[in-house]
Design a protein around this motif. Structure first.
Motif, PDB file in Angstrom:
ATOM      1  N   ALA A  98      45.057  44.701  47.076  1.00 57.68           N
ATOM      2  CA  ALA A  98      44.671  43.302  47.267  1.00 57.68           C
ATOM      3  C   ALA A  98      43.873  42.734  46.095  1.00 57.68           C
ATOM      4  O   ALA A  98      43.883  41.527  45.874  1.00 57.68           O
ATOM      5  CB  ALA A  98      43.825  43.180  48.537  1.00 57.68           C
ATOM      6  N   ARG A  99      43.217  43.569  45.342  1.00 60.05           N
ATOM      7  CA  ARG A  99      42.232  43.084  44.358  1.00 60.05           C
ATOM      8  C   ARG A  99      42.872  42.125  43.356  1.00 60.05           C
ATOM      9  O   ARG A  99      44.035  42.272  42.981  1.00 60.05           O
ATOM     10  CB  ARG A  99      41.591  44.269  43.621  1.00 60.05           C
ATOM     11  N   PRO A 224      27.528  40.443  33.735  1.00 61.38           N
ATOM     12  CA  PRO A 224      28.550  39.865  34.607  1.00 61.38           C
ATOM     13  C   PRO A 224      28.616  40.610  35.935  1.00 61.38           C
ATOM     14  O   PRO A 224      28.160  41.750  36.039  1.00 61.38           O
ATOM     15  CB  PRO A 224      29.846  40.062  33.819  1.00 61.38           C
ATOM     16  N   ALA A 225      29.191  39.952  36.930  1.00 61.15           N
ATOM     17  CA  ALA A 225      29.320  40.565  38.257  1.00 61.15           C
ATOM     18  C   ALA A 225      30.732  40.360  38.772  1.00 61.15           C
ATOM     19  O   ALA A 225      31.236  39.236  38.775  1.00 61.15           O
ATOM     20  CB  ALA A 225      28.308  39.946  39.222  1.00 61.15           C
ATOM     21  N   LEU A 226      31.360  41.446  39.182  1.00 62.20           N
ATOM     22  CA  LEU A 226      32.682  41.390  39.815  1.00 62.20           C
ATOM     23  C   LEU A 226      32.483  41.745  41.282  1.00 62.20           C
ATOM     24  O   LEU A 226      32.216  42.903  41.615  1.00 62.20           O
ATOM     25  CB  LEU A 226      33.637  42.383  39.145  1.00 62.20           C
ATOM     26  N   LEU A 227      32.587  40.746  42.141  1.00 60.21           N
ATOM     27  CA  LEU A 227      32.221  40.890  43.558  1.00 60.21           C
ATOM     28  C   LEU A 227      33.470  40.630  44.394  1.00 60.21           C
ATOM     29  O   LEU A 227      33.899  39.479  44.545  1.00 60.21           O
ATOM     30  CB  LEU A 227      31.100  39.902  43.895  1.00 60.21           C
ATOM     31  N   THR A 228      34.033  41.668  44.926  1.00 66.76           N
ATOM     32  CA  THR A 228      35.400  41.582  45.444  1.00 66.76           C
ATOM     33  C   THR A 228      35.465  41.677  46.971  1.00 66.76           C
ATOM     34  O   THR A 228      34.541  42.138  47.627  1.00 66.76           O
ATOM     35  CB  THR A 228      36.268  42.714  44.854  1.00 66.76           C
ATOM     36  N   LEU A 229      36.615  41.237  47.471  1.00 71.50           N
ATOM     37  CA  LEU A 229      37.014  41.435  48.857  1.00 71.50           C
ATOM     38  C   LEU A 229      36.000  40.941  49.881  1.00 71.50           C
ATOM     39  O   LEU A 229      35.639  41.636  50.817  1.00 71.50           O
ATOM     40  CB  LEU A 229      37.349  42.922  49.087  1.00 71.50           C
ATOM     41  N   SER A 230      35.562  39.697  49.651  1.00 67.69           N
ATOM     42  CA  SER A 230      34.752  39.031  50.677  1.00 67.69           C
ATOM     43  C   SER A 230      35.695  38.374  51.667  1.00 67.69           C
ATOM     44  O   SER A 230      36.632  37.663  51.260  1.00 67.69           O
ATOM     45  CB  SER A 230      33.885  37.944  50.037  1.00 67.69           C
ATOM     46  N   VAL A 231      35.457  38.559  52.949  1.00 70.18           N
ATOM     47  CA  VAL A 231      36.380  37.981  53.924  1.00 70.18           C
ATOM     48  C   VAL A 231      36.336  36.459  53.831  1.00 70.18           C
ATOM     49  O   VAL A 231      35.286  35.860  53.608  1.00 70.18           O
ATOM     50  CB  VAL A 231      36.079  38.424  55.373  1.00 70.18           C
ATOM     51  N   PRO A 284      42.026  34.620  45.145  1.00 70.53           N
ATOM     52  CA  PRO A 284      42.341  35.248  46.433  1.00 70.53           C
ATOM     53  C   PRO A 284      42.693  36.723  46.259  1.00 70.53           C
ATOM     54  O   PRO A 284      43.250  37.127  45.229  1.00 70.53           O
ATOM     55  CB  PRO A 284      43.558  34.465  46.939  1.00 70.53           C
ATOM     56  N   SER A 285      42.350  37.504  47.270  1.00 73.48           N
ATOM     57  CA  SER A 285      42.679  38.944  47.247  1.00 73.48           C
ATOM     58  C   SER A 285      43.045  39.382  48.663  1.00 73.48           C
ATOM     59  O   SER A 285      42.314  40.132  49.303  1.00 73.48           O
ATOM     60  CB  SER A 285      41.485  39.748  46.712  1.00 73.48           C
ATOM     61  N   PRO A 286      44.186  38.894  49.139  1.00 80.34           N
ATOM     62  CA  PRO A 286      44.544  39.155  50.543  1.00 80.34           C
ATOM     63  C   PRO A 286      45.049  40.575  50.784  1.00 80.34           C
ATOM     64  O   PRO A 286      45.761  41.136  49.961  1.00 80.34           O
ATOM     65  CB  PRO A 286      45.670  38.146  50.792  1.00 80.34           C
ATOM     66  N   TRP A 287      44.643  41.125  51.916  1.00 80.55           N
ATOM     67  CA  TRP A 287      45.348  42.294  52.437  1.00 80.55           C
ATOM     68  C   TRP A 287      46.704  41.792  52.936  1.00 80.55           C
ATOM     69  O   TRP A 287      46.768  40.804  53.676  1.00 80.55           O
ATOM     70  CB  TRP A 287      44.637  42.838  53.663  1.00 80.55           C
ATOM     71  N   ARG A 288      47.760  42.503  52.567  1.00 80.74           N
ATOM     72  CA  ARG A 288      49.084  42.205  53.102  1.00 80.74           C
ATOM     73  C   ARG A 288      49.545  43.451  53.852  1.00 80.74           C
ATOM     74  O   ARG A 288      49.962  44.430  53.233  1.00 80.74           O
ATOM     75  CB  ARG A 288      50.062  41.851  51.979  1.00 80.74           C
ATOM     76  N   LEU A 289      49.440  43.405  55.159  1.00 80.34           N
ATOM     77  CA  LEU A 289      49.658  44.595  55.972  1.00 80.34           C
ATOM     78  C   LEU A 289      50.999  44.524  56.692  1.00 80.34           C
ATOM     79  O   LEU A 289      51.277  43.544  57.398  1.00 80.34           O
ATOM     80  CB  LEU A 289      48.531  44.748  56.992  1.00 80.34           C
ATOM     81  N   VAL A 339      45.358  39.194  55.767  1.00 76.81           N
ATOM     82  CA  VAL A 339      43.923  38.954  55.966  1.00 76.81           C
ATOM     83  C   VAL A 339      43.375  38.455  54.632  1.00 76.81           C
ATOM     84  O   VAL A 339      43.346  39.189  53.647  1.00 76.81           O
ATOM     85  CB  VAL A 339      43.189  40.245  56.397  1.00 76.81           C
ATOM     86  N   GLN A 340      42.965  37.207  54.638  1.00 75.59           N
ATOM     87  CA  GLN A 340      42.555  36.606  53.364  1.00 75.59           C
ATOM     88  C   GLN A 340      41.161  37.066  52.945  1.00 75.59           C
ATOM     89  O   GLN A 340      40.250  37.134  53.768  1.00 75.59           O
ATOM     90  CB  GLN A 340      42.570  35.070  53.477  1.00 75.59           C
ATOM     91  N   HIS A 341      41.041  37.397  51.674  1.00 78.31           N
ATOM     92  CA  HIS A 341      39.752  37.731  51.063  1.00 78.31           C
ATOM     93  C   HIS A 341      39.639  36.940  49.762  1.00 78.31           C
ATOM     94  O   HIS A 341      40.621  36.372  49.283  1.00 78.31           O
ATOM     95  CB  HIS A 341      39.664  39.217  50.696  1.00 78.31           C
TER      96      HIS A 341
END
Ligand SMILES: C[S@@+](CC[C@H](N)C(=O)[O-])C[C@H]1O[C@@H](n2cnc3c(N)ncnc32)[C@H](O)[C@@H]1O
Length: 355
Positions: A98-99, A224-231, A284-289, A339-341
């Motif tokens: 997803a990232r 810098p900050a890489l802050l990933t996969l927030s719902v 966007p970094s969605p889970w695609r399940l 599931v969108q992140h």
């Protein structure tokens, strides 16, 4: 945020391990985990609590779901929530898929311009859990890296240490150390010399104050900050069902309990970093399940519906039927879920030649 290295038996520099291992190799007592079994009497988890973002699985009535790894720390008694390594392991490949790869190039450019880059990068992973961010990111970056893995749960830090990434994209050495501490107490001094701060699946379980501490510490350190996969609070299930929206809204309300950011996390983070003068990029970094991720989908569904029912108990009966139908479709390989992140890259203004 950090405590002295002596505060936890897991602290200290640990040499790179011989390749990323399965995190659950390190689970005590494998096979057979220490996590409580699901309760067949309560498929929705309606009589249990579900900790936002912690990952699902019902437990005994009256107990918090998911996190009964050891005594205490279940989030129900004033102690911080504990996250099951099994859940973090289950989601790791979906997270990796997803990232937002689009954020890597601007990050690489920023790192390439660091004055001290020949000495390697120092990367702090906040709320590292079992270390999945490092296992994903380290092999996507060139150059020697030293990862400082932060979490308030020493049990998870142990997993992160034993399953640390082996090498960088160009084969350079990767080392790790662990630090136990709370993000609320993170300071720019603790990040002194940092090349990058990362976090994954963390922001939505923070309060606005904790997020503010993180943004201030990064800005103060100029990294810098890489802050990933927030719902993001948006979910699409196929085929659609009339209850989808009702469950979504109740789940999102549950996520915002006790002042947690939940689905507001990425927006709040963008604002917090921008107030410190950072340039912020969101992707966007969605889970695609689909059928390949049925085990994750099942656990996610149980947690998602369980939290919704905990928030709105009057949904219990209808939600039970809904969940049973969704689980059946999942078992038959017919359910697809997005599931969108949101992933966020904050390019803070460099300070003192560090960034
Ligand atoms: C959902 S898990 C994500 C773990 C890991 N980053 C991953 O992606 O697998 C959230 C992690 O943040 C940690 N955590 C939550 N709140 C924290 C806080 N205030 N300070 C430090 N760690 C925290 C938890 O212990 C847990 O390991």
């Amino acid at each position: 945020m950090t405590e002295p290295a002596t505060a936890t038996p897991y602290s200290g520099t640990i040499p790179a391990q011989p390749g990323p291992r399965d995190v659950t190799d390190a689970l005590p007592g494998r096979p057979g985990s220490t996590v409580e079994p699901e309760n067949p009497e309560d498929p929705v988890g309606a009589t249990t609590s579900v900790i936002p973002g912690a990952g699902p699985s019902a437990s005994r009535p009256g107990e918090r779901a998911t996190l009964r790894l050891r005594d205490g720390g279940d989030g129900g008694d004033g102690e911080p929530a504990r996250y099951a390594p099994e859940w973090l392991q289950l989601r790791e490949s979906a997270d990796a898929a997803a990232r937002a790869y689009e954020l890597l190039d601007p990050l690489r450019i920023r790192l390439a311009n660091l004055p001290g880059r020949a000495d390697g990068f120092v990367i702090h992973d906040i709320g590292c859990g079992t270390g999945s961010m490092g296992r994903w990111l380290a092999p996507h970056l060139d150059g020697a890296q030293h990862w400082v893995l932060h979490d308030r749960d020493p049990y998870l830090l142990h997993f992160a240490a034993v399953a640390s990434p082996r090498s960088a994209a160009d084969g350079s050495h990767v080392t790790v150390e662990t630090r136990r501490g709370d993000v609320a107490r993170l300071t720019s001094d603790a990040l002194s010399g940092a090349s990058l701060v990362t976090a994954s699946a963390l922001l939505d379980v923070l309060t606005r104050d904790e997020l503010g501490a993180l943004a201030a510490a990064c800005a103060g350190a100029g990294c810098p900050a890489l802050l990933t996969l927030s719902v993001a609070g948006r979910v699409e299930l196929t085929a659609p069902h009339p209850m989808d929206q009702e469950i979504t809204e109740a789940f999102n309300a549950h996520q915002r309990r006790d002042g947690l950011l939940g689905p507001d996390a990425a927006t709040a983070a963008a604002e917090a970093f921008a107030e410190h003068g950072a340039t912020v990029k969101l992707n966007p970094s969605p889970w695609r399940l689909g059928p390949e991720q049925a085990a994750l989908t099942e656990q996610w569904l149980r947690g998602w519906v369980g939290a919704a029912v905990e928030e709105r108990p009057e949904l219990a009966a209808r939600a039970g039927t809904y969940l049973a139908e969704r689980l059946e479709a999942c078992a038959e390989g017919e359910l697809r879920v997005v599931v969108q992140h949101t992933d966020l890259l904050a390019l803070c203004r460099p300070v003192g030649g560090t960034g």
